[in-house]
Design an enzyme around this catalytic site. Structure first.
Site, mmCIF file in Angstrom:
data_model
loop_
_atom_site.group_PDB
_atom_site.id
_atom_site.type_symbol
_atom_site.label_atom_id
_atom_site.label_comp_id
_atom_site.label_asym_id
_atom_site.label_seq_id
_atom_site.Cartn_x
_atom_site.Cartn_y
_atom_site.Cartn_z
ATOM 1 N N LYS A 210 5.203 4.403 -3.205
ATOM 2 C CA LYS A 210 4.002 4.787 -3.234
ATOM 3 C C LYS A 210 3.626 5.738 -4.443
ATOM 4 O O LYS A 210 4.148 7.075 -4.251
ATOM 5 C CB LYS A 210 3.413 5.204 -2.051
ATOM 6 C CG LYS A 210 1.721 5.546 -2.108
ATOM 7 C CD LYS A 210 1.460 6.114 -0.729
ATOM 8 C CE LYS A 210 -0.017 6.317 -0.814
ATOM 9 N NZ LYS A 210 -0.596 6.742 0.752
ATOM 10 N N ARG B 150 -10.590 7.118 -2.220
ATOM 11 C CA ARG B 150 -10.878 8.360 -1.771
ATOM 12 C C ARG B 150 -12.453 8.611 -1.079
ATOM 13 O O ARG B 150 -12.721 9.292 -0.171
ATOM 14 C CB ARG B 150 -10.842 9.680 -2.748
ATOM 15 C CG ARG B 150 -9.306 9.522 -3.371
ATOM 16 C CD ARG B 150 -8.219 10.392 -2.842
ATOM 17 N NE ARG B 150 -7.024 10.082 -2.987
ATOM 18 C CZ ARG B 150 -6.545 10.453 -4.149
ATOM 19 N NH1 ARG B 150 -7.020 11.334 -5.009
ATOM 20 N NH2 ARG B 150 -5.097 10.214 -4.310
ATOM 21 N N ARG C 194 -1.272 14.770 -5.324
ATOM 22 C CA ARG C 194 0.132 14.659 -4.412
ATOM 23 C C ARG C 194 1.311 14.327 -5.107
ATOM 24 O O ARG C 194 2.083 13.482 -4.683
ATOM 25 C CB ARG C 194 -0.421 13.432 -3.712
ATOM 26 C CG ARG C 194 -1.577 13.593 -2.740
ATOM 27 C CD ARG C 194 -2.101 12.495 -1.611
ATOM 28 N NE ARG C 194 -3.106 12.714 -0.837
ATOM 29 C CZ ARG C 194 -4.275 11.871 -0.480
ATOM 30 N NH1 ARG C 194 -4.013 10.602 -1.076
ATOM 31 N NH2 ARG C 194 -5.075 12.305 0.349
ATOM 32 N N GLU D 10 14.231 5.073 -2.943
ATOM 33 C CA GLU D 10 13.530 5.339 -1.697
ATOM 34 C C GLU D 10 13.492 4.078 -0.901
ATOM 35 O O GLU D 10 13.395 4.133 0.369
ATOM 36 C CB GLU D 10 11.951 5.707 -2.318
ATOM 37 C CG GLU D 10 11.781 7.030 -2.764
ATOM 38 C CD GLU D 10 11.487 8.146 -1.795
ATOM 39 O OE1 GLU D 10 11.582 7.842 -0.404
ATOM 40 O OE2 GLU D 10 11.212 9.136 -2.086
ATOM 41 N N LYS E 134 3.171 0.436 -4.048
ATOM 42 C CA LYS E 134 1.597 0.531 -4.220
ATOM 43 C C LYS E 134 1.411 1.507 -5.141
ATOM 44 O O LYS E 134 2.166 2.592 -5.212
ATOM 45 C CB LYS E 134 1.411 1.181 -2.909
ATOM 46 C CG LYS E 134 -0.488 1.526 -2.619
ATOM 47 C CD LYS E 134 -0.776 2.151 -1.510
ATOM 48 C CE LYS E 134 -2.187 2.491 -1.363
ATOM 49 N NZ LYS E 134 -2.638 3.201 -0.098
ATOM 50 N N SER F 165 -7.616 0.125 -4.379
ATOM 51 C CA SER F 165 -8.959 -0.126 -4.628
ATOM 52 C C SER F 165 -9.375 0.184 -6.035
ATOM 53 O O SER F 165 -10.590 -0.519 -6.423
ATOM 54 C CB SER F 165 -9.690 1.409 -3.806
ATOM 55 O OG SER F 165 -8.958 2.540 -4.215
ATOM 56 N N TYR G 62 -8.478 -6.333 -0.819
ATOM 57 C CA TYR G 62 -9.712 -6.390 0.099
ATOM 58 C C TYR G 62 -10.517 -7.519 -0.250
ATOM 59 O O TYR G 62 -11.510 -7.788 0.336
ATOM 60 C CB TYR G 62 -10.683 -5.340 -0.938
ATOM 61 C CG TYR G 62 -9.838 -3.790 -0.795
ATOM 62 C CD1 TYR G 62 -9.960 -3.109 0.585
ATOM 63 C CD2 TYR G 62 -9.108 -3.215 -1.583
ATOM 64 C CE1 TYR G 62 -9.442 -1.780 0.928
ATOM 65 C CE2 TYR G 62 -8.646 -2.094 -1.254
ATOM 66 C CZ TYR G 62 -8.665 -1.446 -0.162
ATOM 67 O OH TYR G 62 -8.078 -0.288 0.156
#
Length: 325
Positions: free
Chosen positions: A196, A206, A217, A233, A248, A274, A313
């Site tokens: 990610k 958000r 982040r 990872e 992602k 998004s 989506y």
């Protein structure tokens, strides 16, 4: 005579193109992300994601049934609470919005679809980070893991089939697996957000979750420049017991999806996020892109890169188009 080879012969008719098509996306490979807002009495439009809403618990059930009827393979739930605190207690509360929504959908749908839940604290914290903070304001990895363990059990007991630890904390998959097994949830799976990235493409999300985040982040999500780190990872998550792994975002990381697919011995998912959705919707609204063709082309590219499962989506709408073909 030149040319001796004429590849165009295999492109001459729609039937010929269907016959030799190498990549086919199926509705059951799509997962619909959904947002449910605590206390909402009507759906709330998300301005930066035209066509996507924050659901009430009633509208969520209706939309979930429509997704199942369309043949979508799964639903990923995100909760939007009315109150937040420093430790994200709404995420571990059995009666919190996300856990209540999971119970609603499990009661409504049973095992007719794969019910997934976001296992992260960012929607529930008043600082917007994915974990609890230490005295210096940094995300405390190990203290966060303890909360994730509690959250995992709450989500499993609420009815989730798959949990999606997405906070990029070191050791999160192992801790979640241990907590689930200790609580007797041996059949609850883990969809690990293994790669990610700290991406600019999350902006509209958000808004969707009413994030309280200030800053970034970068200390826990991955650097967009790195791919070896993503493979490390992923390998760690597989070792810790991940049942599926995910990359992602998707479109800017097709090379990462391919690389992860080459080393993973479990299904690989990718999240068409998004910002990817918003860009295409905006361009289509301006008449700059053919909306349907662009959506299907992007889904095909993500699947072609190596993703067995795509969170999008457009899942329900795309499923309808795919069933027409």
């Amino acid at each position: 005579m030149f040319p001796n080879h004429r590849p165009r012969r295999l492109r001459t008719t729609p039937a010929m193109r269907r016959l030799v098509s190498e990549t086919a996306v199926r509705p059951n490979q799509l997962v619909l992300p959904m947002f449910v807002k605590e206390g909402a009495t009507e759906t709330v439009a998300i301005a930066s994601m035209p066509g996507v809403v924050q659901h009430t618990r009633d509208s969520m059930r209706k939309a979930a049934l429509e997704a199942v009827e369309a043949g979508v393979g799964g639903i990923m739930l995100f909760g939007v609470p009315t109150t937040r605190d420093a430790v994200g207690s709404g995420g571990t509360d059995p009666n919190g919005v996300l856990n209540a929504a999971l119970r609603d959908l499990r009661a409504e749908l049973g095992d007719e679809t794969v019910l997934m839940s976001d296992l992260c604290l960012d929607e529930f914290t008043d600082h917007g980070h994915c974990g609890v903070l230490d005295a210096k304001g940094n995300v405390d990895n190990d203290a966060t893991l303890a909360v994730y363990a509690e959250m995992a059990v709450a989500q499993a007991e609420a009815g989730a089939h798959l949990l999606g630890p997405s906070g990029m904390m070191d050791g999160q998959v192992a801790v979640v697996r241990e907590a689930l097994d200790a609580a007797g949830h041996l059949d609850t799976g883990i969809l690990a957000y293994s790669a990610k990235y700290a991406s600019a493409f999350y902006g509209p999300f958000r808004e969707a979750v009413e994030s309280q985040l200030t800053g970034d982040r970068m200390t826990y999500q991955q650097d967009p420049a790195n791919i070896r780190e993503a493979l490390r990872e992923t390998t760690l998550d597989l070792t810790e017991g991940a049942d599926l792994v995910m990359v992602k975002p998707a479109l800017a990381y097709l090379d990462v999806i391919r690389a992860v697919a080459e080393i993973a011995d479990v299904p690989v998912a990718a999240y068409q996020v998004s910002g990817e959705y918003a860009m295409i919707e905006a361009a289509a609204a301006n008449g700059w892109l053919d909306r349907r063709r662009t959506i299907l082309e992007t889904l095909t590219s993500i699947h072609r890169a190596g993703a067995d499962i795509v969170l999008t989506y457009w899942a329900v709408e795309a499923a309808g188009w795919l069933r027409e073909n």
